[in-house]
Design a protein around this motif. Structure first.
Motif, PDB file in Angstrom:
ATOM      1  N   THR A 535       0.835  -1.203   0.000  1.00  0.00           N
ATOM      2  CA  THR A 535       0.000   0.000   0.000  1.00  0.00           C
ATOM      3  C   THR A 535       0.870   1.253   0.000  1.00  0.00           C
ATOM      4  OG1 THR A 535      -1.813  -1.126   1.147  1.00  0.00           O
ATOM      5  CG2 THR A 535      -1.747   1.279   1.293  1.00  0.00           C
ATOM      6  N   ALA A 536       1.941   1.239   0.785  1.00  0.00           N
ATOM      7  CA  ALA A 536       2.832   2.394   0.860  1.00  0.00           C
ATOM      8  C   ALA A 536       3.537   2.648  -0.473  1.00  0.00           C
ATOM      9  CB  ALA A 536       3.855   2.183   1.973  1.00  0.00           C
ATOM     10  N   SER A 537       4.031   1.585  -1.118  1.00  0.00           N
ATOM     11  CA  SER A 537       4.733   1.776  -2.398  1.00  0.00           C
ATOM     12  C   SER A 537       3.779   2.231  -3.492  1.00  0.00           C
ATOM     13  CB  SER A 537       5.453   0.484  -2.808  1.00  0.00           C
ATOM     14  OG  SER A 537       4.562  -0.614  -2.861  1.00  0.00           O
ATOM     15  N   ARG A 538       2.555   1.712  -3.486  1.00  0.00           N
ATOM     16  CA  ARG A 538       1.581   2.161  -4.491  1.00  0.00           C
ATOM     17  C   ARG A 538       1.168   3.606  -4.238  1.00  0.00           C
ATOM     18  NH1 ARG A 538      -3.640   1.967  -6.929  1.00  0.00           N
ATOM     19  NH2 ARG A 538      -3.602   0.678  -8.824  1.00  0.00           N
ATOM     20  N   HIS A 539       1.055   3.982  -2.977  1.00  0.00           N
ATOM     21  CA  HIS A 539       0.713   5.360  -2.627  1.00  0.00           C
ATOM     22  C   HIS A 539       1.758   6.324  -3.169  1.00  0.00           C
ATOM     23  CE1 HIS A 539      -0.596   8.835  -0.300  1.00  0.00           C
ATOM     24  NE2 HIS A 539       0.647   8.956   0.163  1.00  0.00           N
ATOM     25  N   ASP A 540       3.024   5.942  -3.134  1.00  0.00           N
ATOM     26  CA  ASP A 540       4.076   6.818  -3.643  1.00  0.00           C
ATOM     27  C   ASP A 540       3.961   7.009  -5.154  1.00  0.00           C
ATOM     28  OD1 ASP A 540       5.144   7.366  -1.189  1.00  0.00           O
ATOM     29  OD2 ASP A 540       6.708   5.841  -1.295  1.00  0.00           O
ATOM     30  N   ILE A 541       3.578   5.946  -5.874  1.00  0.00           N
ATOM     31  CA  ILE A 541       3.377   6.084  -7.324  1.00  0.00           C
ATOM     32  C   ILE A 541       2.194   7.005  -7.605  1.00  0.00           C
ATOM     33  CG2 ILE A 541       2.855   4.854  -9.459  1.00  0.00           C
ATOM     34  CD1 ILE A 541       4.258   2.410  -8.276  1.00  0.00           C
ATOM     35  N   MET A 542       1.121   6.828  -6.840  1.00  0.00           N
ATOM     36  CA  MET A 542      -0.041   7.695  -7.007  1.00  0.00           C
ATOM     37  C   MET A 542       0.294   9.134  -6.641  1.00  0.00           C
ATOM     38  SD  MET A 542      -2.553   5.961  -8.224  1.00  0.00           S
ATOM     39  CE  MET A 542      -3.935   7.040  -7.855  1.00  0.00           C
ATOM     40  N   ARG A 543       1.147   9.330  -5.656  1.00  0.00           N
ATOM     41  CA  ARG A 543       1.537  10.684  -5.260  1.00  0.00           C
ATOM     42  C   ARG A 543       2.312  11.361  -6.383  1.00  0.00           C
ATOM     43  NH1 ARG A 543       5.406  12.819  -1.089  1.00  0.00           N
ATOM     44  NH2 ARG A 543       6.257  10.720  -0.931  1.00  0.00           N
ATOM     45  N   MET A 544       3.166  10.596  -7.050  1.00  0.00           N
ATOM     46  CA  MET A 544       3.861  11.134  -8.208  1.00  0.00           C
ATOM     47  C   MET A 544       2.859  11.561  -9.282  1.00  0.00           C
ATOM     48  SD  MET A 544       6.515  11.869 -10.085  1.00  0.00           S
ATOM     49  CE  MET A 544       7.920  11.221  -9.207  1.00  0.00           C
ATOM     50  N   ALA A 545       1.823  10.731  -9.463  1.00  0.00           N
ATOM     51  CA  ALA A 545       0.852  11.014 -10.518  1.00  0.00           C
ATOM     52  C   ALA A 545       0.016  12.251 -10.225  1.00  0.00           C
ATOM     53  CB  ALA A 545      -0.065   9.804 -10.699  1.00  0.00           C
ATOM     54  N   THR A 546      -0.359  12.464  -8.991  1.00  0.00           N
ATOM     55  CA  THR A 546      -1.312  13.528  -8.672  1.00  0.00           C
ATOM     56  C   THR A 546      -0.680  14.780  -8.091  1.00  0.00           C
ATOM     57  OG1 THR A 546      -1.697  12.548  -6.482  1.00  0.00           O
ATOM     58  CG2 THR A 546      -3.142  11.840  -8.285  1.00  0.00           C
ATOM     59  N   SER A 547       0.493  14.654  -7.459  1.00  0.00           N
ATOM     60  CA  SER A 547       1.031  15.796  -6.712  1.00  0.00           C
ATOM     61  C   SER A 547       2.446  16.178  -7.084  1.00  0.00           C
ATOM     62  CB  SER A 547       0.982  15.499  -5.202  1.00  0.00           C
ATOM     63  OG  SER A 547      -0.323  15.237  -4.781  1.00  0.00           O
ATOM     64  N   VAL A 548       3.084  15.479  -8.007  1.00  0.00           N
ATOM     65  CA  VAL A 548       4.436  15.834  -8.422  1.00  0.00           C
ATOM     66  C   VAL A 548       4.468  16.203  -9.905  1.00  0.00           C
ATOM     67  CG1 VAL A 548       6.828  15.041  -8.643  1.00  0.00           C
ATOM     68  CG2 VAL A 548       5.479  14.414  -6.619  1.00  0.00           C
ATOM     69  N   LEU A 549       3.852  15.387 -10.743  1.00  0.00           N
ATOM     70  CA  LEU A 549       3.815  15.707 -12.166  1.00  0.00           C
ATOM     71  C   LEU A 549       3.115  17.050 -12.376  1.00  0.00           C
ATOM     72  CD1 LEU A 549       2.895  12.237 -13.713  1.00  0.00           C
ATOM     73  CD2 LEU A 549       5.134  13.345 -13.687  1.00  0.00           C
ATOM     74  N   LYS A 550       3.687  17.880 -13.267  1.00  0.00           N
ATOM     75  CA  LYS A 550       3.119  19.205 -13.500  1.00  0.00           C
ATOM     76  C   LYS A 550       1.701  19.102 -14.022  1.00  0.00           C
ATOM     77  CE  LYS A 550       3.957  23.541 -15.923  1.00  0.00           C
ATOM     78  NZ  LYS A 550       4.852  24.279 -16.854  1.00  0.00           N
ATOM     79  N   ASP A 676       9.085  24.522 -11.306  1.00  0.00           N
ATOM     80  CA  ASP A 676       8.667  23.647 -12.397  1.00  0.00           C
ATOM     81  C   ASP A 676       9.894  23.233 -13.180  1.00  0.00           C
ATOM     82  OD1 ASP A 676       6.056  23.930 -11.643  1.00  0.00           O
ATOM     83  OD2 ASP A 676       5.586  25.494 -13.115  1.00  0.00           O
ATOM     84  N   ILE A 677       9.987  21.933 -13.482  1.00  0.00           N
ATOM     85  CA  ILE A 677      11.149  21.405 -14.183  1.00  0.00           C
ATOM     86  C   ILE A 677      10.674  20.625 -15.404  1.00  0.00           C
ATOM     87  CG2 ILE A 677      13.317  20.148 -13.903  1.00  0.00           C
ATOM     88  CD1 ILE A 677      12.583  20.133 -10.839  1.00  0.00           C
ATOM     89  N   PRO A 678      11.104  20.993 -16.587  1.00  0.00           N
ATOM     90  CA  PRO A 678      10.693  20.261 -17.786  1.00  0.00           C
ATOM     91  C   PRO A 678      11.185  18.819 -17.764  1.00  0.00           C
ATOM     92  CG  PRO A 678      11.642  22.397 -18.344  1.00  0.00           C
ATOM     93  CD  PRO A 678      11.949  22.151 -16.889  1.00  0.00           C
ATOM     94  N   ALA A 679      10.626  18.019 -18.656  1.00  0.00           N
ATOM     95  CA  ALA A 679      11.028  16.609 -18.747  1.00  0.00           C
ATOM     96  C   ALA A 679      12.492  16.492 -19.110  1.00  0.00           C
ATOM     97  CB  ALA A 679      10.179  15.902 -19.793  1.00  0.00           C
ATOM     98  N   ARG A 680      13.178  15.603 -18.410  1.00  0.00           N
ATOM     99  CA  ARG A 680      14.597  15.314 -18.648  1.00  0.00           C
ATOM    100  C   ARG A 680      15.428  16.599 -18.726  1.00  0.00           C
ATOM    101  NH1 ARG A 680      11.920  11.498 -22.262  1.00  0.00           N
ATOM    102  NH2 ARG A 680      12.116   9.395 -21.412  1.00  0.00           N
ATOM    103  N   SER A 681      15.212  17.477 -17.761  1.00  0.00           N
ATOM    104  CA  SER A 681      15.920  18.762 -17.739  1.00  0.00           C
ATOM    105  C   SER A 681      16.266  19.137 -16.306  1.00  0.00           C
ATOM    106  CB  SER A 681      15.048  19.868 -18.366  1.00  0.00           C
ATOM    107  OG  SER A 681      14.723  19.575 -19.701  1.00  0.00           O
ATOM    108  N   ASP A 682      16.996  20.272 -16.177  1.00  0.00           N
ATOM    109  CA  ASP A 682      17.329  20.839 -14.881  1.00  0.00           C
ATOM    110  C   ASP A 682      16.682  22.207 -14.749  1.00  0.00           C
ATOM    111  OD1 ASP A 682      18.906  18.624 -14.469  1.00  0.00           O
ATOM    112  OD2 ASP A 682      20.766  19.627 -15.066  1.00  0.00           O
TER     113      ASP A 682
END
Length: 757
Positions: A535-550, A676-682
Motif C-alpha cells: 500500500t505504501a509503495s503504491r501510494h508513492d506512485i499515485m503521489r507522483m501522478a497527482t502531486s508531483v507531475l506538473k 517547475d522542471i521540464p522533462a529530462r531537464s534541470d
C-alpha cells in the motif's frame, strides 16, 4: 462312561502329541515375532528404537510395484551412528507372504514399527563391510522373479517388509548376531500373473499445480519503465522456472492432471521469445507448447483462501490487488495470450493457498467465476472408517462450488512428507513411494466393489525426478484407474451442504484473522504486513501522478491500470504531455508484483522479493527528481543567494516544492520555493541567506510534492559567514557605539558624588 485302560492311555498319548505339536508351532511364531521387531518387546515405539539403534537405514531405491516378471530390488544406505567401528554384518530383507492388512491402523502401526507382525519369509540378504564411526555404505538386494519367496506370494496387495541390519560378534566360541538397526516398509504385489479374481479398479486423480518456483524482478526493466523507453513496456517480472526435463516429464504422463498458472505461462512464453530472438534457445527452460493441460488456475497462484480468511478486500485494493486480476475471466485471457489462441477454452480451478477453504473464501472464488476448487485434507475434518469420494458440493451465496478434496495419506506422501515422524522408512523418496503404492492398494481392497474417486496432488515445487517416479509407479498399479479432474468433479458428491467443516487448526486460524490478533498466526500476520508495505509503495506512485507531475493525472483515469498499460504498450515512447498511460504502466507493473506477492506458497520467500521489487519501483520513480549536490556557500555580508539545482530525469514535467532550513538562528535561509522542471531537464531556484553574525551552519535542502509531503533524499549545503563592514549601515552602528562611549565617560566625570563616598 468307563473306558478300558488302553483307551485312556491312547487318549493321553494323543493329548501329549497335540501339546507337542502346539509347542512346535508356537516356537517358530515367537521367533518370527522377535524377528519382525528385532526385540522381545513387541510394543516398543520407533522413537525408542531409533534412540538405541547403532545405525540408520535409509531406503534409496526399491521396486514399488512387484509384477510376475519385475523381481524385487532394493538399495539401502547404512550409516554407523556409533563412535566406534562396527564389524562386518548382514542386511536382510524379509516379508510375510500370507499376511493381509485389515485396517488403516494396522498399516500405520507397521510403518511406525509398532505392529507385532512376523516376517518369516526371507527375500534376500547382502553382506555389509565393517564401517568406521560416522561412515556410510550402500548395499543392494536383488531378488529374481523366480525366487521362491517372491513367487509364492498368493495374492495381490501390500505386504509387510522388514529391512534389518545385524553384525556378528566374535571371536571365541559361537558366533552371535546382534541387530543394529531395522526399518519397516512395504512390498506391494500387483495382480499380474496371479489367479485371484479381479476386482474393479479404484479411481485416482493425480494433479499438479504448474506455477513459478518463485518470481524475480528485472531491475533493468524497472529502469526502462520509469524512463518510458521503447523497451519499457516489457514485463518486469521473470518467472523462475524449472528446467527443461520437467516439461519432458509432464508430456510423458498424459494421465497427470496439470493445472497451469496462466501468468506463469505468459512469463515463460515471453522469456522464450526473447531467448529465440537473442540466442539459440536449445537450452531454454520450460515451454508452454505442452498441450496436456487439464486446466488453469487463478493467475499468479493468488492465495484466495487467505484472502477469504482476512475478509478485508479494502486492504488488498489499497495494495493494488483487485478481484479482476485473479478472476477466472482474467485467467482465461492470460492463457489465450500465452498459447497464442484467442479462441482457446479450458477448465478453470481455484487452487488452495496457505489457509483452508472457508465459506468466505469459497464465496469469493465463486464470485470470480471459479465453480470448482482444489482443497487439501483439512477441508473435511470428519474421518470415516473407510476412504470415500473426495467430491463435495458447497452452496454459497454466489452459487454452488464443487470442492475436490485430496486424500490425506496419499497427498502427504505425494508431497514428499512422511505420514508420521515415527515412520522411519518414509524419510526417503523411495520409502515414501513404497508406502504410497501400498496405501493405495489397501484403499482399493477395503471396499473393492464401491465406486470411489480419490485425489492426490503434487507440491508446487515437485522435481521432475519425483514426478517421474510417482507417475511411473502409479501407471503400473493395476488396481487403479487414473482419472481426470473433470471426471472427478462430475462424480456423485460425497456431501452436499451449505457449511464447511474445516479441521480445528484451520478453524482457529479463521477466528484469529482479525487485525488485533494478526500475530496469532504468522502467515496471516505476514500477509497483513506485506499488504501494508505494498500500500505504501503504491501510494508513492499515485503521489507522483497527482502531486508531483506538473500535469497531474486524473485519479479516475487510473481505475484500470492494466488497460492503461496495454494502451501504453501499443504506442511508442513518443508521448504527448499527458502522462496518464505512463503512470498506468507503472501501476500495472506494481500491481503485478503485488499479486505475485500474495501467492499460495509462503515458504518460497517469494513474498518478500515481490514486496521489495514494488518498493524499488516506487523509489526509482521518486528518485527521478533529485537535488543536484552543490558547493559550500560563503557569506560576506548580511544577505546572499544560495542557488539550488533540481534535476528531473523523468519523461514528463514536474512541479515541486524546494524547502530549506538551517541549524542556526543567526544564519537562516528562506524556507520554500516552488519550481517547475521540464522533462529530462534541470531547473534552478535561489534561496536568500540572511546573516546576523559570523559563523557556520548547514542548510538542509529537501523536496516536497505540491501538498507539502516530502520525498527523495535531502541535500546538505554548508554555509560559512564572515561578516564585514561594507556599507553605510555599518558606519552608523560604529558611530552610535562611539557616541554611547563618550556619553558614558562624561557622566563618569561630571556626576555629583555621594557625601559618604
Amino acid at each position: 462312561m468307563n473306558l478300558p485302560a488302553r483307551h485312556g492311555i491312547r487318549i493321553m498319548r494323543a493329548l501329549a502329541a497335540g501339546l507337542a505339536l502346539v509347542a512346535m508351532l508356537a516356537a517358530p511364531l515367537s521367533a518370527r515375532a522377535e524377528d519382525a521387531n528385532g526385540t522381545d518387546t513387541q510394543t516398543a515405539t520407533s522413537e525408542s528404537q531409533s534412540s538405541t539403534q547403532a545405525a540408520t537405514l535409509t531406503i534409496t531405491q526399491t521396486t514399488p510395484v512387484v509384477t510376475s516378471t519385475s523381481g524385487f530390488h532394493i538399495k539401502v544406505s547404512i550409516t554407523n551412528n556409533s563412535n566406534e567401528t562396527t564389524p562386518a554384518g548382514t542386511l536382510k530383507v524379509s516379508t510375510n507372504t500370507l499376511f493381509t492388512f485389515v485396517s488403516r491402523s494396522d498399516i500405520q502401526n507397521w510403518a511406525e514399527g509398532n505392529a507385532p507382525i512376523p516376517t518369516p519369509d526371507e527375500l534376500g540378504s547382502a553382506s555389509v563391510p565393517a564401517m568406521p564411526a560416522g561412515d556410510s555404505v550402500t548395499v543392494s538386494v536383488d531378488v529374481d522373479s523366480n525366487q521362491h519367496t517372491l513367487a509364492s506370494i498368493p495374492s495381490w496387495g501390500p505386504k509387510p517388509l522388514l529391512v534389518s541390519y545385524s553384525t556378528t560378534n566374535e571371536p571365541q566360541g559361537e558366533q552371535q548376531a546382534e541387530t543394529q538397526a531395522e526399518t519397516h516398509s512395504f512390498l506391494t504385489r500387483s495382480g499380474d500373473g496371479l489367479t485371484t479374481a479381479k476386482t474393479p479398479d479404484m479411481n485416482l486423480t493425480v494433479a499438479l499445480p504448474l506455477t513459478a518456483d518463485s518470481w524475480q524482478v528485472d531491475g533493468t526493466v524497472i529502469n526502462e519503465l520509469v524512463a518510458d523507453t521503447d523497451e519499457g513496456t516489457t514485463s518486469a517480472l521473470v518467472a523462475d522456472a524449472g528446467d527443461h526435463s520437467r516439461t519432458q516429464t509432464l508430456s510423458k504422463h498424459q494421465q497427470l492432471q496439470v493445472v497451469a498458472d496462466p501468468s506463469y505461462l505468459e512469463a515463460i512464453q515471453t522469456s522464450q521469445t526473447q531467448a529465440t530472438q537473442t540466442t539459440n534457445a536449445h537450452n531454454a527452460k520450460e515451454s508452454v507448447n505442452f498441450a496436456g493441460y487439464a486446466g488453469i488456475m487463478q493467475p499468479s497462484d493468488f492465495d484466495i483462501t487467505t484472502y477469504g480468511s482476512l475478509n478485508d478486500a479494502e486492504a488488498y485494493e489499497s495494495a493494488g490487488i483487485y478481484t479482476d486480476q485473479w478472476s477466472a475471466k482474467q485467467a482465461l485471457s492470460s492463457y489465450r495470450s500465452a498459447i497464442g489462441d484467442n479462441q482457446a477454452s479450458t477448465d478453470t480451478y481455484a487452487w488452495q493457498g496457505d489457509s483452508g477453504w472457508s465459506m468466505e473464501a469459497l464465496t469469493a472464488a465463486r464470485e470470480q467465476g471459479y465453480s470448482t476448487v482444489i482443497a487439501d485434507s483439512s477441508f473435511d475434518e470428519e474421518r470415516t472408517a473407510t476412504v470415500h469420494t473426495g467430491t463435495y458440493v458447497v452452496n454459497t451465496e454466489a452459487g454452488d462450488v464443487t470442492v475436490l478434496k485430496e486424500q490425506h495419506e496419499l497427498s502427504t506422501l505425494t508431497h514428499g512428507q512422511a505420514t508420521s515422524d515415527d515412520a522411519t522408512a518414509e524419510t526417503s523418496d523411495a520409502g515414501r513411494l513404497a508406502r504410497l503404492l501400498a496405501q493405495s492398494a489397501f484403499y482399493q481392497m477395503e471396499q473393492p466393489y464401491t465406486e470411489r474417486y480419490l485425489l492426490t496432488t503434487f507440491d508446487r515445487n515437485a522435481s521432475a525426478e519425483w514426478i517421474e517416479q510417482v507417475m511411473s509407479a502409479l501407471e503400473q498399479a493395476d488396481w487403479l484407474n487414473l482419472t481426470d479432474l473433470h471426471t472427478m468433479a462430475q462424480a456423485d458428491p460425497y456431501s452436499v451442504s451449505d457449511s464447511v467443516n474445516l479441521a480445528q487448526d484451520d478453524q482457529d486460524a479463521q477466528s484469529e484473522s482479525s487485525e488485533d490478533t494478526e500475530n496469532a498466526r504468522s502467515d496471516v500476520g505476514d500477509t497483513r504486513s506485506a499488504l501494508k508495505q505494498l500500500t505504501a509503495s503504491r501510494h508513492d506512485i499515485m503521489r507522483m501522478a497527482t502531486s508531483v507531475l506538473k500535469n497531474g493525472v486524473d485519479v479516475d483515469a487510473l481505475s484500470d491500470p492494466q488497460a492503461l498499460a496495454r494502451q501504453d504498450a501499443s504506442s511508442t515512447a513518443q508521448h504527448d504531455t499527458d502522462p496518464t498511460a505512463w503512470i498506468g504502466s507503472l501501476l500495472a507493473a506494481h500491481d503485478a508484483m503485488a499479486l505475485c506477492a500474495m501467492d499460495g506458497d509462503s515458504d518460497t520467500g517469494n513474498r518478500q522479493q515481490m514486496v521489495t521489487g514494488a518498493r524499488t519501483l516506487a523509489d526509482t520513480l521518486l528518485s527521478g527528481v533529485v537535488i543536484t549536490p552543490s558547493e559550500s556557500v560563503s557569506v560576506f555580508s548580511e544577505s546572499a543567494q544560495m542557488p539550488v539545482t533540481v534535476s528531473n530525469e523523468l519523461p514528463y514535467a514536474v512541479g515541486v516544492q524546494v524547502n530549506s532550513i538551517t541549524d542556526s538562528m543567526q544564519i537562516v535561509t528562506s524556507s520554500t520555493n516552488e519550481l517547475d522542471i521540464p522533462a529530462r531537464s534541470d531547473a534552478q531556484v535561489a534561496f536568500t541567506i540572511r546573516v546576523s553574525t559570523s559563523g557556520s551552519t548547514v542548510a538542509h535542502v529537501s523536496l516536497a510534492d505540491r501538498q507539502g509531503q516530502p520525498f527523495g533524499a535531502t541535500q546538505d549545503t554548508p554555509i560559512t559567514s564572515v561578516l564585514r563592514i561594507s556599507d553605510m549601515s555599518g558606519f552608523i552602528i560604529i558611530g552610535f557605539a562611539v557616541l554611547l562611549g563618550i556619553v558614558g565617560l562624561w557622566r563618569q566625570f561630571n556626576r555629583t558624588k555621594d557625601p559618604d563616598e
